[in-house]
Design a protein around this motif. Structure first.
Motif, PDB file in Angstrom:
ATOM      1  N   ARG A   1      35.726  35.163  30.389  1.00 28.48           N
ATOM      2  CA  ARG A   1      36.296  36.063  29.384  1.00 28.48           C
ATOM      3  C   ARG A   1      35.379  36.147  28.155  1.00 28.48           C
ATOM      4  NH1 ARG A   1      38.460  35.773  33.345  1.00 28.48           N
ATOM      5  NH2 ARG A   1      36.947  37.448  33.623  1.00 28.48           N
TER       6      ARG A   1
ATOM      7  N   SER B   1      35.747  39.860  26.324  1.00 32.36           N
ATOM      8  CA  SER B   1      37.188  40.027  26.136  1.00 32.36           C
ATOM      9  C   SER B   1      37.707  39.096  25.048  1.00 32.36           C
ATOM     10  CB  SER B   1      37.925  39.757  27.453  1.00 32.36           C
ATOM     11  OG  SER B   1      37.532  40.675  28.442  1.00 32.36           O
ATOM     12  N   ILE B   2      37.164  37.880  25.009  1.00 31.46           N
ATOM     13  CA  ILE B   2      37.479  36.909  23.960  1.00 31.46           C
ATOM     14  C   ILE B   2      36.184  36.601  23.226  1.00 31.46           C
ATOM     15  CG2 ILE B   2      38.187  34.529  23.496  1.00 31.46           C
ATOM     16  CD1 ILE B   2      40.104  34.750  25.876  1.00 31.46           C
TER      17      ILE B   2
ATOM     18  N   LEU C   1      44.299  39.915  19.986  1.00 36.19           N
ATOM     19  CA  LEU C   1      42.856  40.051  19.771  1.00 36.19           C
ATOM     20  C   LEU C   1      42.334  38.683  19.346  1.00 36.19           C
ATOM     21  CD1 LEU C   1      43.001  43.422  17.799  1.00 36.19           C
ATOM     22  CD2 LEU C   1      42.689  43.090  20.260  1.00 36.19           C
ATOM     23  N   VAL C   2      41.660  37.983  20.260  1.00 39.42           N
ATOM     24  CA  VAL C   2      41.366  36.562  20.083  1.00 39.42           C
ATOM     25  C   VAL C   2      39.908  36.317  19.723  1.00 39.42           C
ATOM     26  CG1 VAL C   2      41.374  34.287  21.188  1.00 39.42           C
ATOM     27  CG2 VAL C   2      43.193  35.937  21.703  1.00 39.42           C
TER      28      VAL C   2
ATOM     29  N   TRP D   1      45.363  36.344  24.726  1.00 38.32           N
ATOM     30  CA  TRP D   1      44.572  37.515  25.133  1.00 38.32           C
ATOM     31  C   TRP D   1      45.284  38.299  26.225  1.00 38.32           C
ATOM     32  CZ3 TRP D   1      42.086  37.929  30.060  1.00 38.32           C
ATOM     33  CH2 TRP D   1      41.388  39.129  30.226  1.00 38.32           C
ATOM     34  N   ARG D   2      45.865  37.600  27.186  1.00 35.60           N
ATOM     35  CA  ARG D   2      46.520  38.293  28.299  1.00 35.60           C
ATOM     36  C   ARG D   2      47.797  39.015  27.869  1.00 35.60           C
ATOM     37  NH1 ARG D   2      43.975  34.160  31.763  1.00 35.60           N
ATOM     38  NH2 ARG D   2      42.621  35.426  33.094  1.00 35.60           N
TER      39      ARG D   2
END
Length: 328
Positions: free
Chosen positions: A210, A215-216, A185-186, A180-181
């Motif tokens: 996250r 984000s995840i 796209l997780v 992700w970082r």
């Protein structure tokens, strides 16, 4: 043809930390030995994620009177690789790398260990092969596609890719966060209802935050049912869904090479598939063949670690040396 090997007191199979520790103990006892390794030195650690940090401190991993100095309390994979190289060099350990043990056969004087390069006769054998060599399969259609990885090394290949990470333990969490970082796209697919409670305490809040912020993406109480070149099928509590997908990083855990253990005749328990051994001497179900290290735990991979199984080496070699002295 390769030259004939001499009869040794012991052949040690596996050049991970415990196999090296067995070699050190053989040196201390003055016993002849050889360590055979199917890959590079400490092959399992080499195959850990490139940026991995150990849960254990360097003091707990230290062995063989060789100081383990790391930049922080918990060493990195890179520091561990250098440390075990120094252990090998300091003790001048007799190691044959990239030489897998294909078979072990009983003989009149003990055993013969067959490799692609020849036969190694020995009075005794120590199996210290760990459990990292074989990934636990998902047993679903498409698992053999090239985009499916059971070993995660680094995030760079997954930049701008749609990646499914299977699992919720340390390896899966590390992979998800790193990918992700770096712009991947997780989506995490997790059989349970939460992140594994045993995830490293300094990492667990990170992944939970996250997921919470979106984000995840995490699909809990879910599992993959099929993989295709362009997508994955996921069974969720709300039904089956299809996700566009470029890569699957399946951190499903690992297990000993049971096919190899069965071939040489080592019996395992039914439930956790732990190789049968004597609790005091670590001798397996085959007289003269001993077990050491994380392989002793079978599928119970949270029972033995480097730091609490390093003591196996001294116990096993004490018994091997005693038998050699007695002519057994």
């Amino acid at each position: 043809m390769y030259p004939a090997e001499p009869l040794r007191d012991v052949v040690i199979i596996g050049a991970g930390p415990i196999g090296l520790a067995c070699g050190v103990e053989a040196e201390r006892h003055g016993r002849s030995y050889i360590i055979l390794e199917k890959g590079c030195l400490v092959n399992s650690i080499y195959n850990y994620p490139a940026n991995m940090t150990f849960f254990s401190t360097s003091e707990k991993l230290e062995m063989a009177d060789v100081p383990f100095i790391s930049h922080s309390a918990r060493p990195t994979r890179r520091e561990a690789l250098e440390y075990y190289r120094r252990v090998k060099t300091r003790w001048n350990l007799q190691v044959r790398l990239y030489e897998p043990a294909l078979d072990v056969r009983a003989t009149g004087t003990g055993f013969e260990v067959q490799t692609p390069k020849g036969l190694y006769p020995a009075r005794h054998v120590i199996v210290a092969t760990g459990f990292f060599g074989h990934a636990n399969p998902m047993r679903i259609p498409g698992e053999d596609l090239p985009k499916v990885r059971h070993y995660y090394h680094e995030p760079h290949p997954y930049i701008d890719q749609q990646v499914v990470v299977v699992g919720a333990a340390n390896s899966a969490v590390d992979a998800a966060l790193e990918i992700w970082r770096k712009g991947g796209l997780v989506t995490m697919v997790i059989r349970g209802e939460e992140i594994n409670p045993r995830v490293k305490y300094w990492i667990k809040p990170d992944i939970e935050n996250r997921i919470r912020e979106g984000s995840i993406r995490a699909l809990f109480n879910s599992h993959l049912t099929a993989i295709t070149p362009e997508a994955v099928e996921v069974q969720t509590p709300d039904g089956r869904i299809t996700l566009p997908n470029d890569f699957v990083v399946a951190m499903t855990g690992y297990q000993p090479d049971y096919e190899w253990l069965a071939r040489i005749g080592i019996h395992c328990t039914d439930a956790l598939r732990m190789p049968v051994r004597d609790e005091a001497t670590f001798e397996s179900s085959l007289p003269g063949i001993f077990l050491a290290g994380t392989i002793c735990g079978g599928l119970q991979t949270n029972k033995w670690f480097i730091e609490n199984s390093i003591e196996h080496a001294a116990k096993v070699m004490d018994e091997v040396s005693r038998r050699c002295a007695a002519g057994a």
